[in-house]
Motif scaffolding. Structure first.
Motif, PDB file in Angstrom:
ATOM      1  N   LYS A 181     -12.856  -0.653  -4.837  1.00  0.00           N
ATOM      2  CA  LYS A 181     -13.421  -1.202  -3.600  1.00  0.00           C
ATOM      3  C   LYS A 181     -14.014  -0.102  -2.718  1.00  0.00           C
ATOM      4  O   LYS A 181     -15.125  -0.238  -2.194  1.00  0.00           O
ATOM      5  CB  LYS A 181     -12.358  -2.001  -2.847  1.00  0.00           C
ATOM      6  N   GLU A 217     -11.362  -7.794   1.984  1.00  0.00           N
ATOM      7  CA  GLU A 217     -11.406  -6.477   2.616  1.00  0.00           C
ATOM      8  C   GLU A 217     -12.827  -5.922   2.633  1.00  0.00           C
ATOM      9  O   GLU A 217     -13.244  -5.254   3.588  1.00  0.00           O
ATOM     10  CB  GLU A 217     -10.509  -5.481   1.880  1.00  0.00           C
ATOM     11  N   GLN A 240     -12.151  -4.701  -8.842  1.00  0.00           N
ATOM     12  CA  GLN A 240     -10.747  -4.302  -8.849  1.00  0.00           C
ATOM     13  C   GLN A 240     -10.442  -3.415  -7.650  1.00  0.00           C
ATOM     14  O   GLN A 240     -11.313  -2.689  -7.149  1.00  0.00           O
ATOM     15  CB  GLN A 240     -10.423  -3.575 -10.160  1.00  0.00           C
ATOM     16  N   ASP A 241      -9.185  -3.461  -7.208  1.00  0.00           N
ATOM     17  CA  ASP A 241      -8.786  -2.731  -5.997  1.00  0.00           C
ATOM     18  C   ASP A 241      -9.173  -1.264  -6.050  1.00  0.00           C
ATOM     19  O   ASP A 241      -9.618  -0.689  -5.046  1.00  0.00           O
ATOM     20  CB  ASP A 241      -7.273  -2.856  -5.785  1.00  0.00           C
ATOM     21  N   PRO A 292     -14.126  -9.815  -2.358  1.00  0.00           N
ATOM     22  CA  PRO A 292     -12.851  -9.412  -1.732  1.00  0.00           C
ATOM     23  C   PRO A 292     -12.929  -9.454  -0.211  1.00  0.00           C
ATOM     24  O   PRO A 292     -13.897  -8.976   0.396  1.00  0.00           O
ATOM     25  CB  PRO A 292     -12.647  -7.975  -2.236  1.00  0.00           C
TER      26      PRO A 292
END
Length: 330
Positions: A306, A67, A302-303, A65
């Motif tokens: 994180k 981020e 998955q968000d 990801p």
């Protein structure tokens, strides 16, 4: 007074400077290593300690990801993510022998030797040669799933080059550990598709199966993720060869027993592919390692997980970043 004003100006400017330095849209580059060509992205300052991130089966560098990469970079690391051989924009130029995946999977289940055109140790050498090509003598190494298995070999092949080791949702490959369901294995091996639409639906099915029961997946979002992967690269034969490399691998318990690098093992309590005992077993065989279990985490970034992942990983990296004597020179 002028010195104070200058210091304040520098401090106020640090966030924007860090943002520019940690640009996750920096171009992907290709390095030719002979038998393999690796696509990689380097995010951050070359003067910061390197963090090499090794992705799992069929995964591409975009599956780390953005981020997370950005946060790791802003914490003072040069983050290097890359496509393993045979997937994404990377390539393996060998001549693979004809392989029947179903036949080899059957041999694996019967405890018989599995034939593979290359092994995880070969892929570990790819990682080290990438560091060589970038002029990096030492790095922190973080691997997820198959990438964690490869990272174990990296630390065994060249322990003097590994400043710290982080193993996420991975396994020792030992016999007797809980196995995933046959249905999940079938989804994992199902890579052939007659069209883009079918391939995207298959990948969305797999992403859903690898997700946490604590998180409700949005099918549209899953399709978007699958479409992004497909449009960047679709390499079903390469994924099958990577899967064969995993199946052909013997237990790494002896390897883990001899590792002497600072190690963190992170695993989710809801992992459907490599149930939590896989992570517990890895940590039990690496002397001095630390184990962190994340409630609800499955086998995807998955968000919702994180922040828990960063909270688990960053203290380990920062502790050994201080010890390695390299501090970011902003």
């Amino acid at each position: 007074m002028r010195v104070l004003i200058l210091l304040l100006a520098l401090i106020c400017g640090l966030p924007s400077f860090a943002s520019a330095r940690c640009d996750v849209t920096t171009p992907t580059e290709i390095v030719d290593l002979g038998e393999v060509r690796l696509a990689y992205q380097s995010v951050g300052s070359a003067r910061d300690p390197a963090l090499l991130m090794i992705m799992g089966l069929g995964g591409q560098l975009i599956h780390w990801p953005d981020e997370v990469v950005e946060r790791l970079c802003e914490s003072g690391f040069r983050v290097i993510r890359f496509d393993n051989r045979d997937v994404g924009l990377s390539a393996w130029t060998g001549s693979p022998p004809a392989a029947n995946l179903a036949y080899e999977v059957l041999r694996y289940r019967l405890g018989l030797p599995v034939a593979a055109p290359y092994g995880l140790r070969d892929m570990a050498r790819d990682s080290l040669r990438l560091l060589d090509a970038l002029g990096i003598e030492q790095a922190h190494v973080l691997g997820a799933s198959m990438g964690g298995m490869i990272a174990q070999h990296v630390a065994d092949l060249a322990p003097e080059r590994v400043l710290s080791l982080t193993l996420v949702m991975t396994s020792s490959g030992a016999q007797g550990l809980p196995a995933p369901s046959p249905a999940l294995l079938e989804l994992l091996a199902r890579r052939e598709a007659p069209s883009r639409e079918v391939a995207i639906e298959q990948q969305a099915d797999l992403l859903a199966a690898l997700g946490s029961p604590d998180v409700s997946d949005d099918r549209v979002s899953l399709r978007e993720q699958a479409a992004r992967s497909y449009d960047r690269s679709f390499s079903p034969e390469g994924v099958q060869r990577q899967l064969l490399a995993i199946l052909a691998e013997p237990s790494r318990v002896e390897l883990l027993n001899r590792l002497k690098v600072p190690t963190l093992v992170v695993h989710g309590t809801s992992d459907p592919l490599l149930p939590v005992m896989h992570g517990v077993h890895v940590a039990a065989h690496i002397k001095g390692s630390e184990l962190k279990l994340i409630p609800g985490l499955a086998h995807r970034f998955q968000d919702a997980f994180k922040e828990p992942l960063l909270s688990a990983v960053l203290p380990h990296l920062m502790a050994h970043r201080q010890l390695d004597g390299h501090w970011a020179r902003l």
